[in-house]
Write a protein that holds these residues in place. Structure first.
Motif, short mmCIF file in Angstrom:
data_model
loop_
_atom_site.label_atom_id
_atom_site.label_comp_id
_atom_site.label_asym_id
_atom_site.label_seq_id
_atom_site.Cartn_x
_atom_site.Cartn_y
_atom_site.Cartn_z
N MET A 217 -1.95 -5.23 -31.90
CA MET A 217 -2.93 -6.25 -32.24
C MET A 217 -3.27 -7.15 -31.06
O MET A 217 -4.44 -7.38 -30.74
CB MET A 217 -2.41 -7.12 -33.40
N CYS A 218 -2.25 -7.71 -30.43
CA CYS A 218 -2.44 -8.77 -29.43
C CYS A 218 -2.45 -8.26 -28.00
O CYS A 218 -2.74 -9.04 -27.08
CB CYS A 218 -1.33 -9.83 -29.59
N GLY A 219 -2.13 -7.01 -27.80
CA GLY A 219 -2.07 -6.45 -26.46
C GLY A 219 -0.64 -6.21 -26.05
O GLY A 219 0.23 -7.06 -26.21
N ARG A 220 -0.38 -5.00 -25.54
CA ARG A 220 1.00 -4.64 -25.18
C ARG A 220 1.51 -5.41 -23.98
O ARG A 220 2.69 -5.77 -23.93
CB ARG A 220 1.07 -3.14 -24.93
N LYS A 221 0.63 -5.69 -23.02
CA LYS A 221 1.04 -6.47 -21.86
C LYS A 221 1.47 -7.87 -22.29
O LYS A 221 2.52 -8.38 -21.88
CB LYS A 221 -0.10 -6.55 -20.85
N ARG A 222 0.66 -8.50 -23.14
CA ARG A 222 0.97 -9.86 -23.58
C ARG A 222 2.29 -9.92 -24.34
O ARG A 222 3.11 -10.81 -24.13
CB ARG A 222 -0.16 -10.37 -24.47
N MET A 223 2.53 -8.94 -25.23
CA MET A 223 3.76 -8.97 -26.02
C MET A 223 4.96 -8.59 -25.16
O MET A 223 6.07 -9.09 -25.41
CB MET A 223 3.63 -8.03 -27.21
N PHE A 224 4.77 -7.72 -24.18
CA PHE A 224 5.88 -7.39 -23.28
C PHE A 224 6.33 -8.64 -22.53
O PHE A 224 7.53 -8.93 -22.42
CB PHE A 224 5.46 -6.31 -22.30
N ILE A 225 5.36 -9.39 -22.00
CA ILE A 225 5.69 -10.62 -21.26
C ILE A 225 6.33 -11.65 -22.18
O ILE A 225 7.32 -12.30 -21.81
CB ILE A 225 4.43 -11.18 -20.58
N ALA A 226 5.78 -11.80 -23.40
CA ALA A 226 6.35 -12.76 -24.35
C ALA A 226 7.78 -12.38 -24.72
O ALA A 226 8.68 -13.24 -24.77
CB ALA A 226 5.48 -12.83 -25.61
N GLY A 227 8.01 -11.08 -24.97
CA GLY A 227 9.36 -10.64 -25.32
C GLY A 227 10.34 -10.81 -24.18
O GLY A 227 11.47 -11.26 -24.39
N HIS B 76 0.70 -6.85 -12.41
CA HIS B 76 0.47 -5.41 -12.21
C HIS B 76 0.38 -4.59 -13.49
O HIS B 76 -0.13 -3.46 -13.45
CB HIS B 76 1.59 -4.83 -11.34
N LEU B 77 0.89 -5.06 -14.63
CA LEU B 77 0.93 -4.23 -15.84
C LEU B 77 -0.46 -4.15 -16.46
O LEU B 77 -1.06 -5.19 -16.77
CB LEU B 77 1.92 -4.80 -16.85
N PRO B 78 -1.02 -2.95 -16.64
CA PRO B 78 -2.35 -2.85 -17.26
C PRO B 78 -2.32 -3.31 -18.71
O PRO B 78 -1.33 -3.13 -19.42
CB PRO B 78 -2.67 -1.35 -17.17
N GLY B 79 -3.40 -3.91 -19.14
CA GLY B 79 -3.50 -4.34 -20.54
C GLY B 79 -3.97 -3.20 -21.41
O GLY B 79 -4.77 -2.36 -21.01
N SER B 80 -3.45 -3.13 -22.63
CA SER B 80 -3.91 -2.13 -23.60
C SER B 80 -3.58 -2.63 -24.99
O SER B 80 -2.66 -3.41 -25.19
CB SER B 80 -3.24 -0.77 -23.36
N ARG B 81 -4.36 -2.19 -25.95
CA ARG B 81 -4.10 -2.46 -27.35
C ARG B 81 -4.73 -1.34 -28.17
O ARG B 81 -5.41 -0.47 -27.61
CB ARG B 81 -4.66 -3.83 -27.77
N ALA B 82 -4.51 -1.36 -29.48
CA ALA B 82 -5.10 -0.33 -30.32
C ALA B 82 -6.62 -0.38 -30.23
O ALA B 82 -7.22 -1.46 -30.18
CB ALA B 82 -4.65 -0.51 -31.77
N GLU B 83 -7.27 0.79 -30.19
CA GLU B 83 -8.72 0.83 -30.03
C GLU B 83 -9.43 0.21 -31.22
O GLU B 83 -10.43 -0.50 -31.05
CB GLU B 83 -9.17 2.29 -29.86
N LEU B 84 -8.94 0.46 -32.42
CA LEU B 84 -9.55 -0.13 -33.61
C LEU B 84 -8.89 -1.47 -33.90
O LEU B 84 -7.71 -1.66 -33.63
CB LEU B 84 -9.37 0.81 -34.81
#
Length: 463
Positions: A60-70, A177-185
């Motif tokens: 939902m929020c982006g894998r990069k964002r949640m990786f950094i938050a975690g 450096h980590l590319p951002g990605s999230r679910a397409e839908l």
């Protein structure tokens, strides 16, 4: 890859590094047996409960964002662990640390699944398997070295302080450096699914962690029964949400993919023996043989090196040999546990040198099996489900660990008499009985491997 693999290493390492620190923590903080168990297992509890939710939040929020938050939460909680003046404070910090890992780790699998092409994905998962395996097997070695070094007089606290510089550097590198990605839908958070799934997992994990210490009273069995009902309710909620056109937390249809459904059970079995066996081995070396944390950690060094070598071999052989590599690994792993049980019951004096070769045999099999099994589970998952599927995989690892610790704890402690005249012989007997238990689970894993599709590229899900 380097950035997310650091996250995977740290999250896995903290499940194991505390094992050798347990006696020092208990002596310094005056922790009771129950508190020590929670220091070791509380991390796994919150870790397991929130992994699937962590995967969905990444979608939902982006894998990069949640990786950094975690990673940030994990690092701050590690500092709180290092500063804890009481056992209760350490337990609370470990629970928060597990939550940080639950937000972080699903993003590792999802990033690999989404950003790495199918041609190279087996190599990427091979690298991930090497990292997780080394963190699992080498955790005790790292912990023993840190405690033995006693950096700045920090003693056992150094096993948590080490996360601070690594965590800070990883967050900075991920941000850049980590590319951002999230679910397409567009994805939404299935709140009823999150609540019921988390409650069911808690009802399963809590008695497994606390049951042995509490003497398995009635409420532990009631909790396990309630967890079964909770999972059944979760399945119904997810099906109804999907039928209404909603966005369920977990698409039940994922389990129609044979590589995923069989692979999840395989991961449960592998991690049931991995975590639990090294826990009782650490107790055997320190309580039975009177070894230091450093000495116990060094016993694992040859096994860790063996695991690394065979993990690298597996990552190169799987594209050519497919499931055959996993089959050989499972057979060698089974032989390793069998050989440990045989040498411990053969009448020879129990010394570390007696079991180091058998530990190396176990690690050779584990390297061939664990490394490619991760790719076998996720290889046919649609990228839009990568986050949740990764969360399920990570949850299986933690639940398998909790199941293994609970069952092998019963086997080991019922076989180990610490008041025996010959404590070394008593510890050897208990480890031999534990080896027989892990042998049975390893045989089950071998059968499961044979049910996997033969090759991710050639086999279909229904074959």
């Amino acid at each position: 890859m380097s950035i997310v693999l650091v996250g995977a290493f740290m999250a896995t390492l903290d499940s194991f590094i505390v094992i050798v620190a347990g006696p020092a923590i208990q002596a310094d903080l005056g922790a009771s047996g129950g508190e020590l168990q929670w220091i070791l297992a509380g991390y796994q509890l919150t870790y397991a409960v929130f992994l699937v939710t962590g995967g969905r939040l990444g979608d939902m929020c982006g894998r990069k964002r949640m990786f950094i938050a975690g990673m940030t939460l994990f690092t701050l909680a590690s500092v709180a662990c290092a500063l804890s003046p009481t056992a209760a404070g350490l337990v609370a910090a470990r629970l928060i640390e597990g939550l940080g890992a639950a937000l972080m780790l699903p993003q590792v699998y999802a990033v690999i699944t989404v950003l790495v092409g199918e041609k190279d994905r087996h190599r990427a998962f091979g690298m991930l398997g090497v990292v997780i395996g080394l963190a699992s097997i080498g955790g005790q070695l790292v912990g023993g070295l840190l405690i033995g070094a006693d950096l700045f007089g920090s003693g056992w606290r150094s096993v948590f302080w080490i996360n601070l510089p690594i965590g800070l550097i990883t967050v900075l590198l991920a941000a850049r450096h980590l590319p951002g990605s999230r679910a397409e839908l567009p994805r939404t958070l299935d709140v009823p699914g999150v609540v019921v799934f988390s409650a069911a997992l808690f009802l399963l994990a809590f008695p497994l962690i606390q049951g042995h210490e509490a003497g398995w009273p009635w409420w532990t069995w009631a909790s396990l029964a309630a967890s079964t009902l909770g999972f059944a309710l979760f399945v119904q909620i997810e099906r109804r949400t999907g039928d209404r056109g909603g966005d369920p937390l977990l698409r039940i249809s994922l389990f129609a993919t044979r590589s995923f459904s069989v692979g999840i059970v395989l991961i449960l079995a592998i991690y049931a023996v991995l975590t639990s066996y090294y826990l009782v081995l650490s107790i055997t070396l320190q309580d039975g043989l009177g070894m230091s944390a450093l000495g116990a950690g060094l016993v694992y060094a040859p096994a860790a090196a063996t695991f690394f070598v065979f993990s690298v071999i597996a990552s190169r052989l799987v594209p050519k040999r497919g499931r055959r590599v996993l089959e050989i690994g499972a057979i060698v792993l089974t032989a390793g546990y069998a050989s440990t049980a045989i040498v411990l019951t053969g009448g020879l004096p129990f010394t570390p040198g007696l079991i180091i070769p058998t530990l190396m045999l176990q690690s050779a099999g584990g390297g061939l099996l664990i490394t490619p099994s991760l790719n076998a589970v996720l290889t046919r998952i649609d990228p839009k489900d990568a986050g949740v599927a990764s969360g399920v995989l990570s949850t299986a690892q933690q639940v398998g660990s909790a199941l293994g610790v609970a069952i092998i704890g019963i086997v080991f402690f019922n076989s180990f008499d610490p008041s025996a005249h010959d404590k070394t012989e008593a510890a050897a007997h208990a480890l031999a009985m534990s080896s027989l238990f892990t042998l049975i689970v390893a045989i089950m894993a071998t059968v499961l491997v044979c049910l996997l599709p033969n090759s991710p590229r050639a086999a279909t899900d229904t074959k």
